[in-house]
Motif scaffolding. Structure first.
Motif, mmCIF file in Angstrom:
data_model
loop_
_atom_site.group_PDB
_atom_site.id
_atom_site.type_symbol
_atom_site.label_atom_id
_atom_site.label_comp_id
_atom_site.label_asym_id
_atom_site.label_seq_id
_atom_site.Cartn_x
_atom_site.Cartn_y
_atom_site.Cartn_z
ATOM 1 N N ARG A 180 0.829 -1.205 0.000
ATOM 2 C CA ARG A 180 0.000 0.000 0.000
ATOM 3 C C ARG A 180 0.863 1.255 0.000
ATOM 4 O O ARG A 180 0.573 2.225 -0.714
ATOM 5 N N MET A 195 0.883 4.060 -2.952
ATOM 6 C CA MET A 195 0.617 5.474 -2.772
ATOM 7 C C MET A 195 1.787 6.322 -3.254
ATOM 8 O O MET A 195 1.603 7.401 -3.819
ATOM 9 N N GLU A 215 -7.410 5.927 -0.683
ATOM 10 C CA GLU A 215 -6.708 4.785 -0.087
ATOM 11 C C GLU A 215 -7.684 3.687 0.297
ATOM 12 O O GLU A 215 -7.403 2.496 0.122
#
Length: 230
Positions: A52, A56, A123
């Motif tokens: 993750r 990002m 997210e």
């Protein structure tokens, strides 16, 4: 006096080395403790969390690259060409205005992107996308692909929703019919009770009339009217 700075530098280097070793020792000890308590447990961050973070970072890198390409289109030559008289009159002033314009444009776009990311829960949506990918891996069937006909794809997307709504409406209709049947039965029972009450009242009135008639007959037989004639 010449050896002072060298000695100080040596002491500083030694202290730094000792600090590094002191910081590295707890990490090594922690790693040993984790490996001893549970060999299968990895003390590093989970792979999903690392993925993750990398995702990002990649997203931010792509956004920044796209922003730079967009900013490059607003070059000074194009800006000066749009305000040619002002540029000829004061080129330095025009360069300062262009610089402020680029900074304000970059800041405004960056703020809008940050606001969209925050308001759109980017997210969270990406995490949901990961869940869908994991679920798709466990599904041996073929994945959905657009048919090329927007009407069919749109119907295939809406049909499950409408089917759920139809099932819900059928269930509600069944409940309403059951309630209406119960209310109709109560109304029928009330009508029957009213009819029975009316019958009892009519029977009581008939009995009362019969008793009054019988009383009048007995009274007339016991006391004839000619007895009181003078």
């Amino acid at each position: 006096m010449e050896e002072g700075p060298a000695a100080t530098q040596t002491e500083t280097t030694g202290n730094a080395d000792s600090g590094v070793s002191a910081e590295s020792q707890p990490n090594e000890a922690t790693g040993k403790v984790c490996s001893q308590t549970n060999p299968e447990l990895d003390c590093n961050p989970p792979k999903e969390a690392a993925a993750r973070i990398n995702r990002m970072k990649l997203f931010d890198k792509v956004i920044q690259k796209s922003l730079e390409k967009f900013i490059n289109h607003a070059s000074f030559n194009r800006f000066a060409h749009s305000f040619c008289p002002l540029h000829k009159k004061d080129p330095q002033r025009m360069e300062s205005i262009h610089k402020q314009f680029i900074e304000e444009l970059r800041r405004s776009i960056q703020d809008d992107i940050s606001r969209l990311i925050e308001e759109g829960w980017l997210e969270v949506k990406l995490n949901e996308l990961d869940k869908l990918e994991r679920a798709a891996k466990n599904n041996p069937g073929p994945a959905w692909r657009p048919s090329g006909v927007p009407e069919q794809d749109f119907c295939s997307y809406l049909m499950p929703y409408y089917q759920k709504q139809e099932a819900y409406m059928r269930l509600e209709l069944k409940k309403i019919k059951a309630e209406n049947a119960a209310l109709a039965q109560k109304a029928q029972d009330g009508r029957e009770n009213i009819a029975q009450t009316e019958n009892r009242i009519s029977a009581a009135v008939d009995e009362w009339k019969a008793s009054v008639t019988e009383f009048e007959r007995l009274a007339s037989s016991l006391c004839p009217a000619n007895v009181f004639d003078v």
